[in-house]
Scaffold this active site. Structure first.
Site: not given
Ligand code: DER
Length: 229
Positions: A30, A107
Site C-alpha cells: 500500500s 521483489e
Molecule cells: O509484501 C511486501 O513486501 C510489501 O512491500 C509489504 O511488506 C509492505 O506493504 P505496506 O506498504 O502495505 O505495509
C-alpha cells in the site's frame, strides 16, 4: 488517518527521486502504491518523461497500468536505476523483513538488482530487531509443504501456512506457491538465517532482505504534518 498520510508522503518523496529516462523497479504494497500513483501523475504533467517500470507483482502491474506507467520485463533491460518498495520491518542496519503481500520472491529479484533500492515505510515499521513485530514469510513449493514445515521447526521457527482471507484455502503466490509465516523468538543473525532458510529443499525465497536496501525513507507525522526522513 495519520498512517495513510505518512504512506502518501513517503510515496511522493520516493516518486520525486525518479528522473526522466530511468528504469524503475515497482514494488508491492500500500505504501509503494502511492509512489506508483505519483510517478504516473508526474508523467501525466509532463514533468517526467521516458520512464519504464519493472513490476514485482500482479498488484504492481495493475497499478502501473492504472496510472499510465509503461512496463517492461527484466530480459529487456540491462539495469534498473531505482527500485521503490515497502517493507514490514526495518532494523537499524537497514535489513528488512518483507513479504506481507506475499510478493517477496519477485521483489528481492528486482530490489537486489537495482542500482539504488529505496524503501518506503511509515515510522511504525522501524524495529530494533527483525522478527519482533512481524512473522517471517517463506515461499515454498506446495509439494514440499510438510518437509519444509519440519525443517523450519528444526531451525527454531514456529511456522504456519498463510490462509487466504477472500479465497478459500492457502494464499497462492504469483508463482503458484504457498507462503509459510514463521515466528522466531529473536533473529540474532539475519544473514545466516536467510541462507539457512533458502537452503531448505522446497523453499523458493524468504522475506529477509539483508544488505539490499540503500536508502530508507520514513514517513512520520509531526505536529499533525506528514514529514519524511
Ligand atoms: O509484501 C511486501 O513486501 C510489501 O512491500 C509489504 O511488506 C509492505 O506493504 P505496506 O506498504 O502495505 O505495509
Amino acid at each position: 488517518d495519520p498512517i495513510k498520510l505518512m504512506k502518501q508522503e513517503v510515496g511522493k518523496a520516493a516518486a520525486n527521486r525518479v528522473q526522466s529516462g530511468m528504469i524503475v523497479g515497482l514494488g508491492t504494497g500500500s505504501t509503494t502504491a502511492y509512489a506508483i500513483e505519483f510517478i504516473g501523475n508526474r508523467l501525466k504533467s509532463g514533468e517526467l518523461k521516458d520512464i519504464i517500470g519493472i513490476p514485482t507483482s500482479f498488484q504492481a502491474e495493475v497499478l502501473a497500468k492504472k496510472h499510465g506507467v509503461p512496463l517492461t520485463t527484466l530480459d529487456a533491460v540491462d539495469h534498473i536505476d531505482i527500485a521503490i518498495d515497502g517493507a514490514d520491518e526495518v532494523d537499524p542496519q537497514k535489513n528488512l523483513i518483507k513479504g506481507g503481500g506475499a510478493a517477496h520472491t519477485r521483489e528481492k529479484v528486482v530490489d537486489a538488482f537495482a542500482d539504488q533500492f529505496i524503501v518506503v515505510v511509515d515510522s511504525g515499521k522501524l524495529v530494533e530487531k527483525l522478527g519482533s513485530t512481524f512473522l517471517l514469510p517463506v515461499e515454498v513449493i506446495p509439494m514440499a509443504l510438510a518437509p519444509t514445515l519440519r525443517a523450519i521447526e528444526k531451525l527454531g521457527g514456529k511456522p504456519e501456512l498463510r490462509e487466504g482471507i477472500r479465497k478459500a484455502g492457502p494464499v497462492i503466490t504469483d508463482q503458484g506457491n504457498f507462503v509459510i509465516d514463521v515466528k522466531f523468538n529473536t533473529i540474532e543473525n539475519p544473514a545466516e538465517l536467510e541462507k539457512a532458510l533458502n537452503n531448505i529443499p522446497g523453499v523458493l525465497e524468504n522475506g529477509l532482505f539483508v544488505g539490499v536496501a540503500d536508502l530508507i525513507l520514513v514517513g512520520e507525522v509531526q505536529e499533525g504534518q506528514p514529514v519524511v526522513r
